[in-house]
Design a protein around this motif. Structure first.
Motif, PDB file in Angstrom:
ATOM      1  N   LYS A 130       1.070  -1.373   0.198  1.00 42.42           N
ATOM      2  CA  LYS A 130       0.579   0.044  -0.269  1.00 42.42           C
ATOM      3  C   LYS A 130       0.903   1.312   0.029  1.00 42.42           C
ATOM      4  CE  LYS A 130      -4.048   1.373   2.844  1.00 42.42           C
ATOM      5  NZ  LYS A 130      -3.188   3.606   2.593  1.00 42.42           N
ATOM      6  N   LEU A 131       2.098   0.959   0.580  1.00 37.46           N
ATOM      7  CA  LEU A 131       2.534   2.713   0.785  1.00 37.46           C
ATOM      8  C   LEU A 131       3.776   2.632  -0.691  1.00 37.46           C
ATOM      9  CD1 LEU A 131       4.625   1.533   3.785  1.00 37.46           C
ATOM     10  CD2 LEU A 131       2.930   3.869   3.540  1.00 37.46           C
ATOM     11  N   ALA A 132       3.854   1.440  -1.259  1.00 30.33           N
ATOM     12  CA  ALA A 132       4.615   1.391  -3.023  1.00 30.33           C
ATOM     13  C   ALA A 132       3.220   2.319  -3.809  1.00 30.33           C
ATOM     14  CB  ALA A 132       5.038   0.445  -2.952  1.00 30.33           C
ATOM     15  N   SER A 133       1.955   1.860  -3.716  1.00 32.47           N
ATOM     16  CA  SER A 133       1.198   2.287  -4.046  1.00 32.47           C
ATOM     17  C   SER A 133       0.670   3.740  -4.064  1.00 32.47           C
ATOM     18  CB  SER A 133      -0.163   0.722  -4.288  1.00 32.47           C
ATOM     19  OG  SER A 133      -0.910   1.605  -3.154  1.00 32.47           O
ATOM     20  N   GLU A 134       1.101   4.056  -2.849  1.00 33.90           N
ATOM     21  CA  GLU A 134       0.475   5.235  -2.534  1.00 33.90           C
ATOM     22  C   GLU A 134       1.803   6.133  -2.604  1.00 33.90           C
ATOM     23  OE1 GLU A 134      -0.123   5.088   1.488  1.00 33.90           O
ATOM     24  OE2 GLU A 134      -1.972   4.542   0.383  1.00 33.90           O
ATOM     25  N   LYS A 135       2.716   6.269  -3.374  1.00 28.64           N
ATOM     26  CA  LYS A 135       4.768   6.380  -3.689  1.00 28.64           C
ATOM     27  C   LYS A 135       5.138   6.847  -2.846  1.00 28.64           C
ATOM     28  CE  LYS A 135       2.493   7.687  -8.925  1.00 28.64           C
ATOM     29  NZ  LYS A 135       2.576   5.667  -8.369  1.00 28.64           N
ATOM     30  N   LYS A 136       4.352   6.190  -1.424  1.00 23.25           N
ATOM     31  CA  LYS A 136       5.654   6.598  -0.533  1.00 23.25           C
ATOM     32  C   LYS A 136       6.743   5.792  -0.238  1.00 23.25           C
ATOM     33  CE  LYS A 136       1.277   8.455   1.952  1.00 23.25           C
ATOM     34  NZ  LYS A 136       0.742   7.826   3.075  1.00 23.25           N
ATOM     35  N   TYR A 137       7.696   5.510  -1.755  1.00 25.42           N
ATOM     36  CA  TYR A 137       9.120   4.917  -1.138  1.00 25.42           C
ATOM     37  C   TYR A 137       9.680   4.095  -0.050  1.00 25.42           C
ATOM     38  CZ  TYR A 137       6.849   4.535  -6.063  1.00 25.42           C
ATOM     39  OH  TYR A 137       6.257   4.595  -7.478  1.00 25.42           O
ATOM     40  N   GLU A 159       9.258   4.568   2.909  1.00 22.52           N
ATOM     41  CA  GLU A 159       8.563   4.040   3.775  1.00 22.52           C
ATOM     42  C   GLU A 159       8.213   2.716   3.456  1.00 22.52           C
ATOM     43  OE1 GLU A 159       7.560   6.935   2.903  1.00 22.52           O
ATOM     44  OE2 GLU A 159       6.537   8.445   4.347  1.00 22.52           O
ATOM     45  N   ALA A 160       7.986   2.269   2.224  1.00 24.47           N
ATOM     46  CA  ALA A 160       7.904   1.190   1.684  1.00 24.47           C
ATOM     47  C   ALA A 160       9.127   0.156   1.252  1.00 24.47           C
ATOM     48  CB  ALA A 160       7.254   0.877   0.157  1.00 24.47           C
ATOM     49  N   VAL A 161       9.985   0.987   0.691  1.00 24.58           N
ATOM     50  CA  VAL A 161      11.588   0.380   1.058  1.00 24.58           C
ATOM     51  C   VAL A 161      11.408  -0.067   2.413  1.00 24.58           C
ATOM     52  CG1 VAL A 161      13.972   0.502   0.766  1.00 24.58           C
ATOM     53  CG2 VAL A 161      12.369   1.330  -0.878  1.00 24.58           C
ATOM     54  N   ARG A 183      10.990  -9.500  -0.463  1.00 25.07           N
ATOM     55  CA  ARG A 183      12.470  -8.849  -1.158  1.00 25.07           C
ATOM     56  C   ARG A 183      12.092  -8.886  -2.770  1.00 25.07           C
ATOM     57  NH1 ARG A 183      16.943  -9.307  -0.044  1.00 25.07           N
ATOM     58  NH2 ARG A 183      17.045 -10.853   1.888  1.00 25.07           N
ATOM     59  N   PHE A 184      11.266  -9.887  -3.185  1.00 27.95           N
ATOM     60  CA  PHE A 184      11.022  -9.057  -5.071  1.00 27.95           C
ATOM     61  C   PHE A 184      10.194  -7.580  -4.757  1.00 27.95           C
ATOM     62  CE2 PHE A 184       8.422  -8.389  -8.451  1.00 27.95           C
ATOM     63  CZ  PHE A 184       9.813  -9.346  -9.681  1.00 27.95           C
ATOM     64  N   ARG A 185       9.656  -7.304  -4.009  1.00 29.50           N
ATOM     65  CA  ARG A 185       9.175  -6.273  -4.623  1.00 29.50           C
ATOM     66  C   ARG A 185      10.048  -5.398  -3.953  1.00 29.50           C
ATOM     67  NH1 ARG A 185       3.030  -8.122  -2.063  1.00 29.50           N
ATOM     68  NH2 ARG A 185       2.664 -10.290  -3.849  1.00 29.50           N
ATOM     69  N   LEU A 186      10.579  -5.254  -2.189  1.00 26.14           N
ATOM     70  CA  LEU A 186      11.710  -4.780  -2.049  1.00 26.14           C
ATOM     71  C   LEU A 186      12.771  -4.018  -3.570  1.00 26.14           C
ATOM     72  CD1 LEU A 186      13.856  -2.761  -0.773  1.00 26.14           C
ATOM     73  CD2 LEU A 186      14.789  -5.018   0.018  1.00 26.14           C
ATOM     74  N   ALA A 187      12.805  -4.881  -4.415  1.00 26.19           N
ATOM     75  CA  ALA A 187      14.300  -4.658  -5.685  1.00 26.19           C
ATOM     76  C   ALA A 187      12.984  -3.927  -6.597  1.00 26.19           C
ATOM     77  CB  ALA A 187      14.338  -5.978  -5.783  1.00 26.19           C
ATOM     78  N   TYR A 188      11.847  -4.336  -6.802  1.00 24.75           N
ATOM     79  CA  TYR A 188      10.995  -3.807  -7.417  1.00 24.75           C
ATOM     80  C   TYR A 188      10.602  -2.481  -7.340  1.00 24.75           C
ATOM     81  CZ  TYR A 188       7.195  -3.582 -10.941  1.00 24.75           C
ATOM     82  OH  TYR A 188       6.551  -3.411 -12.412  1.00 24.75           O
ATOM     83  N   THR A 189      10.321  -2.321  -6.033  1.00 21.59           N
ATOM     84  CA  THR A 189      10.183  -0.818  -5.637  1.00 21.59           C
ATOM     85  C   THR A 189      11.561  -0.209  -5.693  1.00 21.59           C
ATOM     86  OG1 THR A 189       8.538  -1.493  -4.139  1.00 21.59           O
ATOM     87  CG2 THR A 189       9.787   1.141  -3.927  1.00 21.59           C
ATOM     88  N   LEU A 190      12.558   0.046  -5.559  1.00 18.59           N
ATOM     89  CA  LEU A 190      13.955   0.738  -5.951  1.00 18.59           C
ATOM     90  C   LEU A 190      14.025   0.850  -7.086  1.00 18.59           C
ATOM     91  CD1 LEU A 190      16.330  -1.928  -3.889  1.00 18.59           C
ATOM     92  CD2 LEU A 190      16.102   0.701  -3.363  1.00 18.59           C
ATOM     93  N   VAL A 191      13.718   0.681  -8.049  1.00 13.74           N
ATOM     94  CA  VAL A 191      13.560   0.641  -9.856  1.00 13.74           C
ATOM     95  C   VAL A 191      12.259   1.089 -10.035  1.00 13.74           C
ATOM     96  CG1 VAL A 191      15.354  -1.350 -10.316  1.00 13.74           C
ATOM     97  CG2 VAL A 191      12.610  -1.377 -10.867  1.00 13.74           C
ATOM     98  N   ALA A 192      11.874   1.682  -8.846  1.00 19.84           N
ATOM     99  CA  ALA A 192      10.355   2.328  -9.717  1.00 19.84           C
ATOM    100  C   ALA A 192      10.455   3.533 -10.674  1.00 19.84           C
ATOM    101  CB  ALA A 192       9.267   2.112  -8.822  1.00 19.84           C
TER     102      ALA A 192
END
Length: 154
Positions: free
Chosen positions: A49-56, A58-60, A80-89
């Motif tokens: 939810k944090l990632a979808s709200e662009k609160k990167y 906090e999501a990380v 771990r996959f979602r962390l990596a994906y968030t780091l390249v958003a």
């Protein structure tokens, strides 16, 4: 009279048994409700939810906490996959390609047969290409600066 007393004792025992069962049921239901607030799936959902709200940022942090504090390999793999994906958003102003590459590599090391392994391999290759191109650009810039310095000395 002892027969009536005996029936009362049996009735009291039944009532107490029902009360104990009711209390145990309530504790179980309430305990499960409280546990679900800190359940790994709930934590993963909150991080998503944090990632979808662009609160990167906090999501990380949330994904990293899940990885650190969770023993379920399925949850850890997803985090771990979602962390990596968030780091390249693409719209993450704090995108960190080298860190994302490390996370995808670690994901593949730990979970080589995971359903997202092929996607992680694609990301790893793309990030390695970006890394190589960045190094080439840096080298070209250094060469350009040296060339310009030589030109000015003439």
């Amino acid at each position: 009279m002892s027969f009536i007393l005996s029936d009362s004792v049996v009735g009291l025992k039944n009532a107490m048994s029902k009360a104990v069962v009711s209390i145990l049921f309530a504790v179980t239901i309430l305990g499960t409700g409280c546990a679900s607030l800190t359940h790994p799936v709930s934590e993963l959902t909150a991080a998503d939810k944090l990632a979808s709200e662009k609160k990167y940022t906090e999501a990380v942090s949330a994904y990293m906490a899940i990885i650190k504090n969770n023993s379920d390999p399925d949850i850890s793999a997803e985090a771990r996959f979602r962390l990596a994906y968030t780091l390249v958003a693409y719209d993450n102003p704090q995108a960190d390609y080298p860190k994302a590459l490390q996370e995808f590599e670690e994901f593949l090391r730990l979970y080589p047969t995971h359903e997202k392994a092929e996607e992680a391999k694609t990301w790893r290759q793309a990030l390695k290409t970006i890394e190589r191109l960045s190094k080439n650009i840096e080298e070209l810039n250094r060469l350009d600066i040296r060339h310009e310095e030589k030109r000015k000395r003439r």
